[in-house]
Design an enzyme around this catalytic site. Structure first.
Site, PDB file in Angstrom:
ATOM      1  N   HIS A 114     -10.180   1.702   1.317  1.00 48.22           N
ATOM      2  CA  HIS A 114      -9.689   3.036   1.679  1.00 48.22           C
ATOM      3  C   HIS A 114     -10.833   4.044   1.766  1.00 48.22           C
ATOM      4  O   HIS A 114     -10.781   4.982   2.553  1.00 48.22           O
ATOM      5  CB  HIS A 114      -8.685   3.549   0.636  1.00 48.22           C
ATOM      6  CG  HIS A 114      -7.282   3.048   0.853  1.00 48.22           C
ATOM      7  ND1 HIS A 114      -6.588   3.261   2.013  1.00 48.22           N
ATOM      8  CD2 HIS A 114      -6.441   2.368   0.037  1.00 48.22           C
ATOM      9  CE1 HIS A 114      -5.381   2.729   1.909  1.00 48.22           C
ATOM     10  NE2 HIS A 114      -5.261   2.176   0.726  1.00 48.22           N
ATOM     11  N   HIS A 153      -9.024  -3.631  -2.058  1.00 51.23           N
ATOM     12  CA  HIS A 153      -8.075  -2.852  -1.242  1.00 51.23           C
ATOM     13  C   HIS A 153      -8.384  -1.353  -1.364  1.00 51.23           C
ATOM     14  O   HIS A 153      -8.464  -0.642  -0.362  1.00 51.23           O
ATOM     15  CB  HIS A 153      -6.643  -3.156  -1.716  1.00 51.23           C
ATOM     16  CG  HIS A 153      -5.574  -2.346  -1.041  1.00 51.23           C
ATOM     17  ND1 HIS A 153      -4.597  -2.908  -0.249  1.00 51.23           N
ATOM     18  CD2 HIS A 153      -5.322  -1.006  -1.050  1.00 51.23           C
ATOM     19  CE1 HIS A 153      -3.800  -1.936   0.216  1.00 51.23           C
ATOM     20  NE2 HIS A 153      -4.216  -0.779  -0.272  1.00 51.23           N
ATOM     21  N   GLU A 154      -8.574  -0.894  -2.592  1.00 48.11           N
ATOM     22  CA  GLU A 154      -8.828   0.541  -2.812  1.00 48.11           C
ATOM     23  C   GLU A 154     -10.201   0.951  -2.291  1.00 48.11           C
ATOM     24  O   GLU A 154     -10.370   2.023  -1.726  1.00 48.11           O
ATOM     25  CB  GLU A 154      -8.695   0.904  -4.289  1.00 48.11           C
ATOM     26  CG  GLU A 154      -7.314   0.676  -4.887  1.00 48.11           C
ATOM     27  CD  GLU A 154      -6.177   1.280  -4.072  1.00 48.11           C
ATOM     28  OE1 GLU A 154      -6.386   2.313  -3.410  1.00 48.11           O
ATOM     29  OE2 GLU A 154      -5.078   0.712  -4.085  1.00 48.11           O
ATOM     30  N   CYS A 180       0.851  -1.182   0.000  1.00 46.91           N
ATOM     31  CA  CYS A 180       0.000   0.000   0.000  1.00 46.91           C
ATOM     32  C   CYS A 180       0.891   1.236   0.000  1.00 46.91           C
ATOM     33  O   CYS A 180       1.874   1.281   0.743  1.00 46.91           O
ATOM     34  CB  CYS A 180      -0.869  -0.021   1.254  1.00 46.91           C
ATOM     35  SG  CYS A 180      -1.928   1.434   1.433  1.00 46.91           S
TER      36      CYS A 180
HETATM   37 ZN    ZN Z   1      -3.627   1.157  -0.008  1.00 44.40          ZN
END
Ligand code: ZN
Length: 180
Positions: A147, A143-144, A101
């Site tokens: 966020h 994953h994004e 990341c």
């Molecule tokens: Zn990340």
């Protein structure tokens, strides 16, 4: 174009639940261009708006994340823009793989994620689309998207692995600050 500062964990912004994007205007396109430059300059595969201090549900992914997927849901070498993304469906089956990341530079941890996911989102013109991601692409999409709801990769691992990742992260951050 401008390179933006990528916030490192534990910046409180990384725990923010981002707001929906409502205006699909020139300013939005400019943000996408700047985020693309920023991601490229850091050699990342994905970047979420909250990582550069923007309170908006937007992330970009490099087309590289779809490299191994057949048939490819995209063509060309443009980054893919996901705005106001929602998970439509994801596989129950998960698999473990190494993940990094840009908010934890040089830290890699094994994270279990669904093998595939379908995400519905809007592009920078406001057009809705659905995209299926498999393996690396699914991992990157999830994953994004995490966020944008204030989650980061270390939230997915055991206490012990989280402590290990944080120790490494602190070491890297210290070294980076000494360089400055
Ligand atoms: Zn990340």
């Amino acid at each position: 174009m401008a390179i933006m500062e990528i916030l490192a964990y534990p910046n409180p912004f990384l725990r923010k639940e981002a707001k929906k994007v409502e205006r699909f205007d020139e300013a939005l396109k400019k943000i996408v261009v700047n985020m693309s430059e920023t991601m490229k300059s850091s050699d990342g595969l994905g970047l979420a708006a909250t990582q550069v201090g923007l309170d908006m549900q937007l992330f970009i992914l490099s087309p590289e994340t779809f490299e191994k997927q057949e048939p490819k849901p995209i063509s060309g070498d443009q980054n893919i823009v996901f705005i106001n993304p929602e998970i439509v469906e994801q596989s129950k089956e998960e698999y473990l793989s190494s993940e990094g990341c840009l908010s934890f530079p040089e830290v890699f941890i094994n994270v279990s994620r669904p093998k595939w996911v379908v995400i519905k989102a809007q592009d920078e013109n406001g057009q809705f689309f659905e995209m299926r991601g498999e393996e690396l692409a699914a991992r990157a999409m999830l994953h994004e998207r995490d966020h944008l709801i204030g989650k980061v990769m270390i939230d997915h691992v055991s206490f012990y692995n989280r402590q290990k990742a944080l120790a490494k992260h602190q070491k890297v951050q210290k070294a980076l600050h000494q360089q400055k």
